[in-house]
Scaffold this active site. Sequence first.
Site, short mmCIF file in Angstrom:
data_model
loop_
_atom_site.label_atom_id
_atom_site.label_comp_id
_atom_site.label_asym_id
_atom_site.label_seq_id
_atom_site.Cartn_x
_atom_site.Cartn_y
_atom_site.Cartn_z
N ASP A 196 42.67 19.19 38.94
CA ASP A 196 42.67 19.72 37.56
C ASP A 196 41.57 19.13 36.70
O ASP A 196 41.39 19.55 35.56
CB ASP A 196 44.03 19.46 36.89
CG ASP A 196 45.13 20.28 37.53
OD1 ASP A 196 46.30 20.03 37.28
OD2 ASP A 196 44.78 21.17 38.34
N ARG A 207 46.93 27.59 27.16
CA ARG A 207 48.06 27.32 28.06
C ARG A 207 48.25 25.82 28.23
O ARG A 207 49.37 25.36 28.47
CB ARG A 207 47.78 27.93 29.45
CG ARG A 207 47.64 29.41 29.45
CD ARG A 207 47.61 29.95 30.83
NE ARG A 207 48.81 29.50 31.55
CZ ARG A 207 49.13 29.95 32.75
NH1 ARG A 207 48.35 30.82 33.36
NH2 ARG A 207 50.21 29.53 33.36
N ARG A 265 48.12 30.46 46.40
CA ARG A 265 49.23 29.61 45.93
C ARG A 265 50.60 30.13 46.37
O ARG A 265 51.46 30.44 45.58
CB ARG A 265 49.16 29.47 44.42
CG ARG A 265 47.86 28.82 43.97
CD ARG A 265 47.76 28.67 42.48
NE ARG A 265 48.61 27.58 42.00
CZ ARG A 265 48.69 27.25 40.71
NH1 ARG A 265 48.04 27.95 39.81
NH2 ARG A 265 49.47 26.24 40.32
N CYS A 296 46.80 34.13 41.86
CA CYS A 296 46.33 33.38 40.69
C CYS A 296 44.82 33.27 40.86
O CYS A 296 44.30 33.31 41.96
CB CYS A 296 47.03 32.02 40.73
SG CYS A 296 46.25 30.78 39.71
N LYS A 339 51.81 18.69 30.08
CA LYS A 339 52.35 20.03 30.36
C LYS A 339 53.08 20.04 31.71
O LYS A 339 54.20 20.55 31.82
CB LYS A 339 51.20 21.04 30.41
CG LYS A 339 51.56 22.38 31.01
CD LYS A 339 50.41 23.36 31.00
CE LYS A 339 49.48 23.20 32.15
NZ LYS A 339 49.93 23.78 33.42
N ASN A 340 52.47 19.40 32.70
CA ASN A 340 53.02 19.49 34.07
C ASN A 340 54.16 18.51 34.32
O ASN A 340 54.73 18.48 35.40
CB ASN A 340 51.91 19.33 35.11
CG ASN A 340 50.99 20.55 35.10
OD1 ASN A 340 51.30 21.56 34.46
ND2 ASN A 340 49.85 20.45 35.75
#
Length: 418
Positions: free
Chosen positions: A305, A397, A121, A116, A22-23
């Site tokens: 993560d 997500r 952030r 968030c 995803k990133n």
Amino acid sequence: MDKLLIRGGRRLSGEVIIGGAKNAALPLMAATILASGTSSLTNIPDLRDIRTMIEMLITLGAEVSYDGCRLTIDSGGLVSREAPYELVKTMRASVLTLGPLVGRFGTAKVSLPGGCAIGARPINLHLMGLEKMGAKITLSEGYVVAEAERLKGAVIFFDIVTVTGTENLMMAAALADGVTRLENAAREPEVKDLADALNLMGAKIKGAGESVIEIEGVEKLSPIVDYSIIPDRIETGTFIAMAGITGGEVLIKNYQAEHISPIVEKLLETGIEISEESGGLRVKGPKTLRPANLETMPYPGFPTDMQAQFMALMCVAKGTSVIRETIFENRFMHVAELRRLGADIDEKGNSATVKGVKTLTGAPLMATDLRASASLVVAALAAHGETVIDRIYHLDRGYERIEDKISRLGADVTRIKE
Ligand code: EPZ
């Protein structure tokens, strides 16, 4: 809102194929703004965040088609330079349109991402870099407006390592006049993947993946065709944790070995057996997990993560583990939920002491953010009885059809559509 019903206590076994990262996909999708014409990216995972970025590109005027794997983006007809609040508030990675828009068009109006769950952030370092490159930055009504005749090369030092900050400025610098040097840049594999793609588009970037990156600006970039993005190292780590906590045996396919070494090294400490085979990564969970301490760090350290998923594992280890989260100031939202399963966790500031318990017991839980929800799934797979995890849109997500993947590994999991 959809829920996941998990009846834990089953050993996972079988094979799982890891999806695209995803990133890596999100910055690469933003990078297509830099070149007029039609780009195509493959191995793109079908996730909520990908769909949001597609919507963002269409809002800017791009033509986008996506079949669940291959993404085609024609950015020849971009008409808008504005990333609206309605979209940015649902996905902060939308801020990755800032660098490309200023780089290509000399102007951008991007909503400031709101707060968030895991931390404030801010994007001050993104803006500092653009200012150093000659952009005039103004903030008005919750939007950042950046304007520049043409960005100029500059030396930019990040006092905090920032992944999307590095990516935004690398993209902006690709079309700037002169050479830009990013110092103390993020070294994540996703940064390197972006630089590799930009170089195929005609950019001149050296050093991506190291802490100093040099970008020599060029006049024009061409679209990229059929670029396949790297596999998701966090999804890989999450499946290692699932196999580990259930005492199962899983073969993980389509992973990238060098990207997961920080995760593998730490998980080996807990007694999980991890070995490379011709067909993939074989993971065997031990009868009992050993405790291990953890400190999250920028790559090549242990990724933040994976912190929540690691904590879930340590909840049933035979001993005490201390976990320190050094990247985000509020990334322990999963602690309260894990306690509902019977975990023994004492949280003080950015460190959590986890005393392993013999068993966890299923309970109703609430997902709060993407990786916290992944840790609840990891824990629920080992918990005795039923766990229902609410608000799993957070999970959607970053994990493609996770319930299909884990039920194919033998888990008893059902999505309850609300
Ligand atoms: C990226 O977020 C990832 N997202 C995150 O993954 C990941 O957790 C994070 O990097 C750290 O690895 C994407 O790549 C889309 P940062 P990013 O800028 O770039 C501070 C997930 O689960 N900071 O590296 O937003 C910041 O507050 C997501 O997939 C500033 O102070 O993170 C944080 O404390 C969650 N000013 C630290 O730096 C800035 O201008 C690292 O943030 C920028 C960052």
